[in-house]
Every structure is written in C-alpha cells, then in structure tokens.
Scaffold this motif. Structure first.
Motif, mmCIF file in Angstrom:
data_model
loop_
_atom_site.group_PDB
_atom_site.id
_atom_site.type_symbol
_atom_site.label_atom_id
_atom_site.label_comp_id
_atom_site.label_asym_id
_atom_site.label_seq_id
_atom_site.Cartn_x
_atom_site.Cartn_y
_atom_site.Cartn_z
ATOM 1 N N ALA A 286 -42.683 81.685 -63.474
ATOM 2 C CA ALA A 286 -42.803 81.349 -64.897
ATOM 3 C C ALA A 286 -44.081 81.915 -65.501
ATOM 4 C CB ALA A 286 -42.796 79.838 -65.060
ATOM 5 N N VAL A 287 -44.030 82.168 -66.790
ATOM 6 C CA VAL A 287 -45.231 82.510 -67.549
ATOM 7 C C VAL A 287 -45.398 81.424 -68.593
ATOM 8 C CG1 VAL A 287 -46.278 84.144 -69.124
ATOM 9 C CG2 VAL A 287 -44.964 84.976 -67.189
ATOM 10 N N LEU A 288 -46.467 80.646 -68.479
ATOM 11 C CA LEU A 288 -46.684 79.562 -69.431
ATOM 12 C C LEU A 288 -47.514 80.096 -70.581
ATOM 13 C CD1 LEU A 288 -47.465 76.649 -66.971
ATOM 14 C CD2 LEU A 288 -45.284 77.352 -67.919
ATOM 15 N N ILE B 248 -45.673 79.829 -60.862
ATOM 16 C CA ILE B 248 -46.285 80.434 -62.045
ATOM 17 C C ILE B 248 -46.867 81.771 -61.614
ATOM 18 C CG2 ILE B 248 -48.074 80.195 -63.810
ATOM 19 C CD1 ILE B 248 -47.943 77.187 -63.417
ATOM 20 N N ARG B 249 -46.705 82.767 -62.453
ATOM 21 C CA ARG B 249 -47.264 84.071 -62.077
ATOM 22 C C ARG B 249 -48.775 83.963 -61.936
ATOM 23 N NH1 ARG B 249 -44.912 88.889 -65.452
ATOM 24 N NH2 ARG B 249 -47.065 89.518 -65.119
ATOM 25 N N ARG B 250 -49.321 84.573 -60.849
ATOM 26 C CA ARG B 250 -50.740 84.401 -60.557
ATOM 27 C C ARG B 250 -51.631 84.863 -61.694
ATOM 28 N NH1 ARG B 250 -49.293 85.869 -55.592
ATOM 29 N NH2 ARG B 250 -49.618 84.380 -53.916
ATOM 30 N N ASP B 251 -51.291 86.020 -62.288
ATOM 31 C CA ASP B 251 -52.174 86.511 -63.349
ATOM 32 C C ASP B 251 -52.170 85.549 -64.533
ATOM 33 O OD1 ASP B 251 -49.582 87.094 -63.964
ATOM 34 O OD2 ASP B 251 -49.979 89.132 -64.712
ATOM 35 N N THR C 279 -47.820 68.811 -53.943
ATOM 36 C CA THR C 279 -47.610 69.810 -54.996
ATOM 37 C C THR C 279 -48.764 69.776 -55.983
ATOM 38 O OG1 THR C 279 -46.331 68.164 -56.202
ATOM 39 C CG2 THR C 279 -45.077 69.853 -55.026
ATOM 40 N N ILE C 280 -49.006 70.932 -56.586
ATOM 41 C CA ILE C 280 -49.933 71.014 -57.715
ATOM 42 C C ILE C 280 -49.115 71.553 -58.880
ATOM 43 C CG2 ILE C 280 -52.021 72.068 -58.627
ATOM 44 C CD1 ILE C 280 -53.037 72.375 -55.802
ATOM 45 N N THR C 281 -49.120 70.849 -60.002
ATOM 46 C CA THR C 281 -48.365 71.349 -61.144
ATOM 47 C C THR C 281 -49.286 71.510 -62.339
ATOM 48 O OG1 THR C 281 -47.807 69.112 -61.869
ATOM 49 C CG2 THR C 281 -46.228 70.210 -60.432
ATOM 50 N N ILE C 282 -48.939 72.489 -63.178
ATOM 51 C CA ILE C 282 -49.618 72.644 -64.460
ATOM 52 C C ILE C 282 -48.546 72.611 -65.532
ATOM 53 C CG2 ILE C 282 -50.901 74.241 -65.923
ATOM 54 C CD1 ILE C 282 -52.509 75.041 -63.521
ATOM 55 N N ASP C 283 -48.725 71.783 -66.518
ATOM 56 C CA ASP C 283 -47.703 71.556 -67.545
ATOM 57 C C ASP C 283 -46.357 71.257 -66.898
ATOM 58 O OD1 ASP C 283 -49.780 72.183 -69.162
ATOM 59 O OD2 ASP C 283 -48.881 73.975 -70.050
#
Ligand SMILES: Nc1ncnc2c1ncn2[C@@H]1O[C@H](COP(=O)(O)OP(=O)(O)O)[C@@H](O)[C@H]1O
Ligand SMILES: [Mg+2]
Length: 629
Positions: A381-383, A457-460, A446-450
């Motif tokens: 994903a790209v947030l 999530i894409r690393r960049d 797990t670690i989640t963001i949003d």
C-alpha cells in the motif's frame, strides 16, 4: 613481560590487517552483539571458486569484445615485431657485415637493412602502445561497472548488513580489491599472454637457428630457475616478516593519531614512544633482512645468466669454427637465450597477481551476493496522505532470533500525541524506533500505521513519512544549508532557516564563518556535539512527515537550549505523532504517555502524574533526575 613478549603482543594487536575476511551469508545467528563474533567470520586468501569468478569477471568485459580482440592482435603484432627484429640481425650480419664468401661488407645494404629492422621494431612498439591504450579503456570501463554494481547493491542492503560488517572492511573492498582486479584486467592478462607467446616464439626461433645450442639453454634455464626459487623462497619469508612489521607500525601510528587526545589526557606519551620504538626497531631489522635478500636475488640470477651466456658463446664459437655455424646465427642466438628467461620470471610473478586479483574479485562479488532488503509486496500500500496512527500490538523482536530484546510491546499513538520512552541504557528504546520504520522486521505481533500492517506499506512511502533524529548524528560533507535540506530536498532557503530557528540552531549558524554556506567536513568535526545534534533536529524539522522520532536528540545540548527547542518543537509536533526518547525529565514530562522500559518490557505506563503517584520505577528515575536538574 620481556621485550620479546611485549613486541609479540604489540604486533599481534596492531599488525592485523583490516579484517579482510568474507561475509557469512545473511547475518546468521552469531554470538551476542559486541562479542567477537559480531566483527567477522571465516576468511580466504585464495579464490575458492576460481572458474566461477573468472567467468563472472569476463562477464564485465562482454561489451568490449571487439576492443579485446584488437588488443590481442596488437600483442601478437608486438611479439612478432620483437622476435622478427632480433632475428633480422642474422641475415644482416651474414650478408652485409661478414659475407660468407669472404668479400667486404656492404654499407649501403646495411643501412637499408637496418632501416627495415627499425621499421619492424617501430611497428611492434606502436602495436604495444595501442594495446596498452585499449586495455586501459577496457579495464577501466569494467571497473566502473563493478563499482557501480557494488555501490548500487550497498544502497539496497538492510540496516542489519551495516550493523554486522565493519566499515573498514567494506571500504577496502571498494578500493583495494577493486584496484587489484583492475590491475589484473589491464596488465596481468596481457603480460601473461604476451609472455607465453614470446616464450614459444623465442624457442621456435632458437631451434630453427641451432638445435644444439638450444639444448644448452634448455639445460641451463631450469638450473637458473631453481637457484632463483631458492633465493626467492627465503626472501619471501623475510618479505612477509617485513610486511607484518610494517602493518604493525602503521596500525600503531594510525591508532595513536586518532587517539592522540586520549593519549595526552592520560599522559601516555612516554609509554607510546617506548612501544613505538620497539615496533620500529623490529621493522628496521626485518627490512634489512628482506631487502638484503631481495638484493641478492638479482645478482645470483645475473651471475647464472652470465655463465649461461659464456657457455653458449663458447659452444657456439666452436660450432662456428668446426661445424660451419654462421656468425649471424650465433649473435641472434645469444640474444634469444638472454631474452628467454625474462618472460619465464615474469609469468611466475604474474600468476601470483592473478591469484590475489581473483581473491579480490571474490571478496567484491561476495558483497554483491549479499541479500538486499526484500522487495516490497507487489500489492504493497501507499498511504497518501499518512495520518499517523501508530499501533504496536504484542511486538516481539530480537536482533538474533534466539535472543529476545523486546517482549510483548503494545502501545497506541494518535496523530498529535507525544509518546515518551524512558529507561536505562540498553533497555531497548532505540530498538523500538528501529522497528517502526522497518530497519528491522519483527518476529512476533504487528505494527500498524493508519491501520495497515507496515509490512504491507511500501518502504519508501513508510520512511518518507517518518522523520527521525537518530541517536548517532551524521552530517554529510557539504554546506550547513545542504545538510539541513537533506530532510526535504525541495525546501526553500527560507524554510531551511525557519527549521534552523525551530531547532535553535539559527543563532550559532549565523556565528559560523560563512553562516549557512559554511562547509561541514568529516561528519561536522568543526562543530560541537550539541551543535551537530541541533542540525540533525533541524533536518527532521524541515520534513513534513506526520511521524517524528527523536532518539536522545538533545542529549548533548544544555538545558536552556533544550527548553528553547521545545518551544519550537511544540509547534512542530502539534499534529504529528511523536516518539521521544530522552533522559531529561523536562522533555518527557508533558508527553501524553510515558512508557518505562526495562529489559525490553514496558513495566510502567501512563502520564507523568499517574506514574509519579504509582511510586514505581519512574518515580525512582524522576526523583533521581530532578535531583540532577
Ligand atoms: N544492531 C544490533 N545488533 C544486535 N544487538 C543490538 C543491536 N543494537 C542494539 N542491540 C542490543 O539491543 C539491546 C537494546 O539496545 P538499544 O535499543 O539500543 O537500547 P537503548 O534503550 O539504550 O536505546 C542492547 O542489549 C543492545 O546490546
Ligand atoms: Mg538508544
């Protein structure tokens, strides 16, 4: 301790070359961090898989096949030119200087013949020049590709790679090893080929000129080689000893230069001088021995080749008198027999070069073969935009699987919230921050963001949205302005200055000789530790990332400056999720939640008032800290 024992122990400590060993696959289970195993594993001096390495090296030459072909044609031309030129002397002598029929020589013919000889030599020299030019281009092009591949690979390595390999070793692969490969490509290969050609050519011409004399040479050459080898063997031993002493002296000097301040602080100048003297004397002795034998080798070989020369001349002269052997033939033969031993010596030297170059190539390739950071999932994903809800859910992690560092860590941070980590050194505070931006992947939980697992999530995208002030500061060679702008490349000058003001760096920057245009070198050696930290904070401040991590960002800054920064930072943190690690109470007191870490576990959590009321570990820290402040 006797002088000898002391010398031995000094040499052992400082004489070690850089840890020039191979990498063991992806950092497998090793002994604990900091233990000897962290530094290095197995090594090899000789190539383990010569054939594979050669094929791989040849792969780098692929684009230049035509040039290579041309170069080899040039080598052949050069060899033919040299041999033919020397051989021409025979007809010249026999026809123009001492004609077989006893008549007088022919000066005009001689001039013409000599001109032809000069022309042939010139062609050879020209071919050699061309060959050297071509091979240089070919080799340097290949080296450029190798360096590029290596550098590209290094950018893709995970943080773990850099944590487990020594910088010096990596640097030496980039420089020394690549250089030895370059030497081989541009020089050694050519010399080997040319040497073999010239041996074969000379031998054929010698047989053609006179079979009996050839036999004399063939008996003498092995004798000469054996004598040379005997000397070389001994001198090799002394040469190694010399290198070891040299390494020790260099290592000692290097350490004393970098550690000069510590030496002075503890008044060790005298001791250092004595130790150096010991090493220095040892170097002198070994150097005398090595160079004496190095010097003996030449004359010994020289003497033997004089013997060979006289013997050949003697037998050849007899053949001239009694067997009608021509004087021209004898002259060129004497030349050939002199030339014959040279390529043999060269080849044996070049072969050892090939070995060390292959070993170097292997060390380079072994870095290239290290596993890069695994690629993002194709559906990662790209947030955009990232809001900054960060949640850790029962997270377990260890740098090595069997050694758990963080146990069952759970926490939740909303955008705009400030979460503080406190705890003693080694409790695992930095480690938690390393997990949020995926420097390392977790083993459990797990670690989640949003709400999205960070592994999806894409690393960049992830790292662009996390501004971080690392515990170890780093400044690149460049101006102050450029260093701050590193945090967001499209920032305007005004924004950079604004960020510097936020970080309380503006006033000291203005006092630098060229203000924002002052060049920083050597990781900002011309700044104080605290000033370096302020620049790192400014770099984070300029980024618009919704998540901010400050790992002991103000540990070397005085309390007054820190208060200043805090006012600036409060504005900055207003709508970002912030994680702070700090030892000063003033920094953590106003956090929304404080996590007290102990041996990788959260043992207390809550806001300042709660925790003080609990009278637990935080209270202890707090009372201790407030005393200090
Ligand atoms: N790169 C690493 N590889 C292996 N172990 C590490 C590494 N970095 C830290 N550790 C270990 O993890 C533990 C926690 O370290 P860290 O998170 O840096 O502590 P701190 O709370 O002082 O920031 C320590 O025992 C340390 O030795
Ligand atoms: Mg730390």
């Amino acid at each position: 301790m006797s002088q000898e024992e002391k010398l031995e122990s000094l040499k052992k400590r400082y004489g070690r070359k850089r840890p020039a060993e191979g990498f063991g696959g992806p950092a497998g289970p090793g002994p604990g961090p900091g233990g000897p195993g962290r530094a290095k594993r197995m090594g090899f001096g000789r190539p383990a898989n010569g054939k594979g390495t050669i094929l791989r090296l040849l792969g780098y030459l692929k684009g230049d096949t035509l040039k290579l072909f041309l170069a080899f044609v040039c080598i052949i031309l050069n060899t033919i030119g040299t041999l033919l030129g020397s051989y021409l002397l025979r007809p010249i002598i026999n026809t123009y200087i001492v004609p077989a029929d006893g008549s007088r020589g022919d000066p005009a013919g001689l001039t013409r013949a000599l001109a032809l000889m000069a022309f042939i030599y010139l062609v050879g020299v020209g071919a050699n020049y061309l060959q050297a030019r071509i091979m240089l281009t070919v080799a340097q092009t290949a080296l450029k590709k190798i360096r590029n591949d290596l550098f590209g690979k290094m950018q893709s390595f995970p943080v773990r790679f850099y944590d487990t390999n020594s910088n010096g070793d990596l640097m030496s692969r980039f420089t020394n090893d690549v250089d030895t490969v370059g030497m081989m490509l541009s020089n050694t290969l050519v010399q080997l080929f040319a040497g073999i050609l010239s041996i074969i050519g000379t031998l054929l011409l010698m047989i053609y000129t006179n079979l009996w004399l050839t036999l004399v040479t063939l008996v003498m050459i092995p004798l000469m080689m054996r004598a040379g080898k005997a000397v070389a063997k001994r001198s090799h031993r002394f040469f190694s000893a010399q290198q070891a002493s040299l390494g020790a002296v260099n290592g000692y000097i290097e350490e004393m230069i970098t550690g000069q301040k510590v030496v002075k602080v503890f008044c060790h100048e005298q001791a250092a001088q004595e130790e150096f003297d010991l090493l220095n004397r040892d170097l002198r002795d070994n150097q005398i021995r090595a160079q004496f034998f190095g010097g003996v080798m030449g004359p010994v070989m020289g003497n033997l080749s004089q013997v060979n020369y006289s013997l050949t001349a003697c037998i050849g002269g007899l053949l001239c008198i009694f067997r009608n052997f021509d004087v021209g033939g004898l002259t060129v033969f004497l030349n050939f027999s002199r030339q014959f031993s040279r390529p043999i010596n060269e080849i044996s030297m070049q072969i050892s070069n090939v070995f060390s170059a292959l070993a170097g190539a292997e060390r380079v390739f072994s870095v290239m073969d290290e596993a890069p950071e695994p690629a993002d999932d194709t559906d990662a994903a790209v947030l955009e935009p990232m809001k900054g809800h960060v949640a850790l859910d029962h997270v377990t992690f260890g740098y090595y699987p069997e050694q758990v560092i963080l146990k069952d860590i759970s926490l939740y941070a909303k955008p705009g919230q400030k979460i503080a980590f406190v705890g003693s050194t080694g409790a695992g505070k930095t480690t938690i921050t390393n997990l949020i931006n995926r420097f390392y992947d977790i083993q459990g939980g797990t670690i989640t963001i949003d709400g999205v697992d960070i592994r999806h999530i894409r690393r960049d995208n992830l790292r662009k949205n996390i501004a971080m002030v690392l515990q170890d500061t780093h400044l690149f060679t460049g101006t102050v302005m450029e260093n701050i702008r590193y945090g967001r490349l499209d920032a305007t000058d005004e924004e950079v200055i604004q960020a510097a003001k936020t970080a309380s760096a503006h006033s000291f920057i203005n006092r630098l000789p060229q203000g924002y245009q002052t060049m920083l070198e050597g990781d900002g050696a011309n700044l104080s530790q605290g000033q370096r930290q302020l620049l790192n904070i400014a770099r984070a401040a300029i980024s618009r990332a919704p998540i901010l991590i400050l790992d002991e960002a103000t540990s070397s800054v005085d309390t007054r400056t820190e208060k200043h920064i805090e006012h600036g930072m409060d504005r900055l943190m207003a709508n970002r999720t912030t994680f702070v690690i700090a030892h000063r109470l003033s920094t953590v007191r106003n956090a929304n939640a404080i996590m007290v870490l102990e041996h990788g576990e959260i043992i207390e959590r809550g806001d300042h008032e709660d925790l003080v009321a609990q009278k637990g570990r935080y209270y202890e820290l707090y009372t201790g800290l407030s005393e200090l402040e």
